[in-house]
Design a protein around this motif. Structure first.
Motif, PDB file in Angstrom:
ATOM      1  N   THR A  56       0.836  -1.198   0.000  1.00  0.00           N
ATOM      2  CA  THR A  56       0.000   0.000   0.000  1.00  0.00           C
ATOM      3  C   THR A  56       0.874   1.251   0.000  1.00  0.00           C
ATOM      4  O   THR A  56       2.040   1.215   0.384  1.00  0.00           O
ATOM      5  CB  THR A  56      -0.917   0.053   1.236  1.00  0.00           C
ATOM      6  N   VAL A  57       0.263   2.359  -0.425  1.00  0.00           N
ATOM      7  CA  VAL A  57       0.892   3.671  -0.323  1.00  0.00           C
ATOM      8  C   VAL A  57      -0.126   4.593   0.338  1.00  0.00           C
ATOM      9  O   VAL A  57      -1.245   4.761  -0.156  1.00  0.00           O
ATOM     10  CB  VAL A  57       1.301   4.238  -1.705  1.00  0.00           C
ATOM     11  N   ARG A  58       0.264   5.174   1.464  1.00  0.00           N
ATOM     12  CA  ARG A  58      -0.594   6.143   2.148  1.00  0.00           C
ATOM     13  C   ARG A  58      -0.192   7.525   1.667  1.00  0.00           C
ATOM     14  O   ARG A  58       0.985   7.900   1.713  1.00  0.00           O
ATOM     15  CB  ARG A  58      -0.405   6.015   3.655  1.00  0.00           C
ATOM     16  N   VAL A  59      -1.161   8.281   1.186  1.00  0.00           N
ATOM     17  CA  VAL A  59      -0.924   9.604   0.622  1.00  0.00           C
ATOM     18  C   VAL A  59      -1.355  10.644   1.655  1.00  0.00           C
ATOM     19  O   VAL A  59      -2.509  10.650   2.090  1.00  0.00           O
ATOM     20  CB  VAL A  59      -1.725   9.787  -0.691  1.00  0.00           C
ATOM     21  N   GLY A  71      -4.061  -2.330  -4.232  1.00  0.00           N
ATOM     22  CA  GLY A  71      -4.540  -3.100  -5.379  1.00  0.00           C
ATOM     23  C   GLY A  71      -4.044  -2.530  -6.689  1.00  0.00           C
ATOM     24  O   GLY A  71      -2.867  -2.280  -6.870  1.00  0.00           O
ATOM     25  N   ALA A  72      -4.979  -2.309  -7.612  1.00  0.00           N
ATOM     26  CA  ALA A  72      -4.638  -1.827  -8.958  1.00  0.00           C
ATOM     27  C   ALA A  72      -4.718  -0.310  -9.071  1.00  0.00           C
ATOM     28  O   ALA A  72      -4.738   0.230 -10.176  1.00  0.00           O
ATOM     29  CB  ALA A  72      -5.562  -2.476  -9.982  1.00  0.00           C
ATOM     30  N   ALA A  73      -4.756   0.396  -7.951  1.00  0.00           N
ATOM     31  CA  ALA A  73      -4.822   1.864  -7.975  1.00  0.00           C
ATOM     32  C   ALA A  73      -3.646   2.433  -8.765  1.00  0.00           C
ATOM     33  O   ALA A  73      -2.617   1.782  -8.937  1.00  0.00           O
ATOM     34  CB  ALA A  73      -4.805   2.419  -6.555  1.00  0.00           C
ATOM     35  N   VAL A  74      -3.822   3.653  -9.227  1.00  0.00           N
ATOM     36  CA  VAL A  74      -2.776   4.337  -9.984  1.00  0.00           C
ATOM     37  C   VAL A  74      -2.359   5.585  -9.218  1.00  0.00           C
ATOM     38  O   VAL A  74      -3.192   6.380  -8.807  1.00  0.00           O
ATOM     39  CB  VAL A  74      -3.282   4.729 -11.392  1.00  0.00           C
ATOM     40  N   PRO A  81       3.572  14.289  -8.434  1.00  0.00           N
ATOM     41  CA  PRO A  81       4.065  15.295  -9.382  1.00  0.00           C
ATOM     42  C   PRO A  81       3.170  15.389 -10.621  1.00  0.00           C
ATOM     43  O   PRO A  81       2.692  14.374 -11.110  1.00  0.00           O
ATOM     44  CB  PRO A  81       5.450  14.761  -9.755  1.00  0.00           C
ATOM     45  N   PRO A  82       2.923  16.595 -11.114  1.00  0.00           N
ATOM     46  CA  PRO A  82       2.078  16.757 -12.298  1.00  0.00           C
ATOM     47  C   PRO A  82       2.580  15.924 -13.469  1.00  0.00           C
ATOM     48  O   PRO A  82       3.767  15.894 -13.764  1.00  0.00           O
ATOM     49  CB  PRO A  82       2.190  18.250 -12.614  1.00  0.00           C
ATOM     50  N   GLY A  83       1.669  15.197 -14.100  1.00  0.00           N
ATOM     51  CA  GLY A  83       2.011  14.383 -15.245  1.00  0.00           C
ATOM     52  C   GLY A  83       2.519  12.993 -14.907  1.00  0.00           C
ATOM     53  O   GLY A  83       2.608  12.131 -15.764  1.00  0.00           O
ATOM     54  N   PHE A  84       2.856  12.747 -13.632  1.00  0.00           N
ATOM     55  CA  PHE A  84       3.344  11.432 -13.234  1.00  0.00           C
ATOM     56  C   PHE A  84       2.170  10.469 -13.143  1.00  0.00           C
ATOM     57  O   PHE A  84       1.109  10.808 -12.647  1.00  0.00           O
ATOM     58  CB  PHE A  84       4.038  11.513 -11.872  1.00  0.00           C
ATOM     59  N   SER A  85       2.380   9.243 -13.628  1.00  0.00           N
ATOM     60  CA  SER A  85       1.347   8.219 -13.566  1.00  0.00           C
ATOM     61  C   SER A  85       2.015   6.860 -13.487  1.00  0.00           C
ATOM     62  O   SER A  85       2.907   6.560 -14.280  1.00  0.00           O
ATOM     63  CB  SER A  85       0.459   8.294 -14.807  1.00  0.00           C
ATOM     64  N   CYS A  86       1.601   6.048 -12.528  1.00  0.00           N
ATOM     65  CA  CYS A  86       2.200   4.727 -12.377  1.00  0.00           C
ATOM     66  C   CYS A  86       1.219   3.796 -11.670  1.00  0.00           C
ATOM     67  O   CYS A  86       0.724   4.122 -10.591  1.00  0.00           O
ATOM     68  CB  CYS A  86       3.486   4.827 -11.564  1.00  0.00           C
ATOM     69  N   PRO A  87       0.934   2.634 -12.269  1.00  0.00           N
ATOM     70  CA  PRO A  87       0.100   1.654 -11.574  1.00  0.00           C
ATOM     71  C   PRO A  87       0.804   1.202 -10.289  1.00  0.00           C
ATOM     72  O   PRO A  87       2.022   0.981 -10.289  1.00  0.00           O
ATOM     73  CB  PRO A  87      -0.016   0.499 -12.563  1.00  0.00           C
ATOM     74  N   LEU A  88       0.056   1.084  -9.219  1.00  0.00           N
ATOM     75  CA  LEU A  88       0.636   0.721  -7.933  1.00  0.00           C
ATOM     76  C   LEU A  88       1.461  -0.568  -7.999  1.00  0.00           C
ATOM     77  O   LEU A  88       2.555  -0.609  -7.441  1.00  0.00           O
ATOM     78  CB  LEU A  88      -0.465   0.624  -6.874  1.00  0.00           C
TER      79      LEU A  88
END
Length: 108
Positions: A56-59, A71-74, A81-88
């Motif tokens: 998990t990642v706690r934001v 899970g499959a969250a992104v 950061p703006p523009g950053f995207s990565c499946p968990l």
């Protein structure tokens, strides 16, 4: 280091927008919470607390925003950061040989 203990600086000359703190098996909540408070006091805008064991990642944000990704969250520009995207699952990879997951987008 002072007498074998970590010392936090009393002042900062620069501040990062994002801190990524990765939990180890030895970390306890009572040890991490003061770090979070210090990061926010220093002006950090966003903290990701990564727990490899629970995957998990706690934001966290200074205004009390707190959510846990699993899970499959992104993880994306809304939580980083703006523009950053990565499946968990890709973000939490442990270097094991697996089918190539969708690549993370580093942003602009």
């Amino acid at each position: 280091w002072a007498r074998g203990k970590k010392r936090w600086p009393t002042s900062y000359t620069t501040t990062t927008d994002l801190v990524v703190e990765v939990h180890s098996r030895n970390d306890r909540v009572r040890d991490v919470d003061p770090k979070v408070e210090r990061y926010f006091a220093a002006g950090v805008l966003l903290i990701w607390l990564v727990n490899p064991e629970t995957r998990t990642v706690r934001v966290l944000r200074p205004a009390g925003f707190d959510r846990t990704l699993r899970g499959a969250a992104v993880i994306d520009g809304g939580a980083g950061p703006p523009g950053f995207s990565c499946p968990l699952p890709s973000f939490l990879r442990r270097g094991q040989i697996r089918p190539t997951p969708p690549p993370c987008s580093p942003g602009p």
